[in-house]
Design a protein around this motif. Sequence first.
Motif, PDB file in Angstrom:
ATOM      1  N   ARG A  59     -53.767  54.744 -41.524  1.00 43.59           N
ATOM      2  CA  ARG A  59     -53.778  54.705 -40.067  1.00 43.59           C
ATOM      3  C   ARG A  59     -53.376  53.334 -39.568  1.00 43.59           C
ATOM      4  O   ARG A  59     -53.787  52.322 -40.106  1.00 43.59           O
ATOM      5  CB  ARG A  59     -55.168  55.041 -39.534  1.00 43.59           C
ATOM      6  N   SER A  60     -52.581  53.328 -38.507  1.00 46.20           N
ATOM      7  CA  SER A  60     -52.209  52.052 -37.915  1.00 46.20           C
ATOM      8  C   SER A  60     -53.165  51.681 -36.790  1.00 46.20           C
ATOM      9  O   SER A  60     -53.222  50.538 -36.387  1.00 46.20           O
ATOM     10  CB  SER A  60     -50.773  52.109 -37.389  1.00 46.20           C
ATOM     11  N   ASP A  61     -53.916  52.653 -36.302  1.00 47.62           N
ATOM     12  CA  ASP A  61     -54.885  52.400 -35.249  1.00 47.62           C
ATOM     13  C   ASP A  61     -56.230  52.094 -35.906  1.00 47.62           C
ATOM     14  O   ASP A  61     -56.893  52.983 -36.438  1.00 47.62           O
ATOM     15  CB  ASP A  61     -54.986  53.627 -34.331  1.00 47.62           C
ATOM     16  N   VAL A  62     -56.637  50.829 -35.877  1.00 47.42           N
ATOM     17  CA  VAL A  62     -57.849  50.396 -36.569  1.00 47.42           C
ATOM     18  C   VAL A  62     -59.088  51.051 -35.964  1.00 47.42           C
ATOM     19  O   VAL A  62     -59.990  51.481 -36.694  1.00 47.42           O
ATOM     20  CB  VAL A  62     -57.962  48.853 -36.521  1.00 47.42           C
ATOM     21  N   GLU A  63     -59.134  51.165 -34.642  1.00 48.18           N
ATOM     22  CA  GLU A  63     -60.296  51.781 -33.995  1.00 48.18           C
ATOM     23  C   GLU A  63     -60.451  53.236 -34.413  1.00 48.18           C
ATOM     24  O   GLU A  63     -61.558  53.691 -34.698  1.00 48.18           O
ATOM     25  CB  GLU A  63     -60.165  51.686 -32.472  1.00 48.18           C
ATOM     26  N   ALA A  64     -59.348  53.977 -34.456  1.00 40.83           N
ATOM     27  CA  ALA A  64     -59.418  55.383 -34.855  1.00 40.83           C
ATOM     28  C   ALA A  64     -59.862  55.497 -36.309  1.00 40.83           C
ATOM     29  O   ALA A  64     -60.653  56.389 -36.656  1.00 40.83           O
ATOM     30  CB  ALA A  64     -58.068  56.060 -34.659  1.00 40.83           C
ATOM     31  N   ALA A  65     -59.397  54.599 -37.160  1.00 47.36           N
ATOM     32  CA  ALA A  65     -59.792  54.639 -38.564  1.00 47.36           C
ATOM     33  C   ALA A  65     -61.286  54.396 -38.706  1.00 47.36           C
ATOM     34  O   ALA A  65     -61.974  55.086 -39.474  1.00 47.36           O
ATOM     35  CB  ALA A  65     -59.008  53.602 -39.361  1.00 47.36           C
ATOM     36  N   GLU A  66     -61.809  53.421 -37.974  1.00 49.59           N
ATOM     37  CA  GLU A  66     -63.244  53.133 -38.032  1.00 49.59           C
ATOM     38  C   GLU A  66     -64.062  54.304 -37.486  1.00 49.59           C
ATOM     39  O   GLU A  66     -65.110  54.647 -38.021  1.00 49.59           O
ATOM     40  CB  GLU A  66     -63.572  51.842 -37.264  1.00 49.59           C
ATOM     41  N   ARG A  67     -63.579  54.934 -36.418  1.00 45.87           N
ATOM     42  CA  ARG A  67     -64.282  56.071 -35.833  1.00 45.87           C
ATOM     43  C   ARG A  67     -64.345  57.239 -36.829  1.00 45.87           C
ATOM     44  O   ARG A  67     -65.374  57.876 -36.993  1.00 45.87           O
ATOM     45  CB  ARG A  67     -63.605  56.508 -34.542  1.00 45.87           C
TER      46      ARG A  67
END
Length: 155
Positions: free
Chosen positions: A54-62
């Motif tokens: 994932r390039s979206d760090v927030e989405a990966a953490e979620r």
Amino acid sequence: MPNPNESPAVQSMRKEQAEQRKQARRGELDKAIEDTFPASDPVSITHTSIPAGRSDVEAAERVKREPDPTALDQEYPLVDQVLRSSGRDHEELRALQKEAGRIAESASELASGTARLAKAEAKSFVEDLEDRIRRQPLTAAAIVAGIAFVFGATR
């Protein structure tokens, strides 16, 4: 024009330096031409076909924080609360979870089997085509020439 008062070594060195400067300019020109050729083509973007995550760090953490819905040994407080209020017990929930897991596994096996079948069909088609080409090479060449002609005429 070489200076007659210079030694042959100096003349040779100057000649070599001039050739090196000429090669450097030619190399720069070649590189510039390669970088801009052909100028009428659009710029293409290259990308790798290997997924990098994932390039979206927030989405990966979620996603990491969320529970895995396919895990059978997880607790689902809201589901437990609803089941307790409706009179069903925890064992029924576990049975439903296991059944959902089996259904997911069956679907995965079905998809895998379908992919294997499609590969086998494609391989069989290619082998049949190769056999036909070996048996009738002139016919195959004529068909390819006809297709190429139609393709070229329509472009």
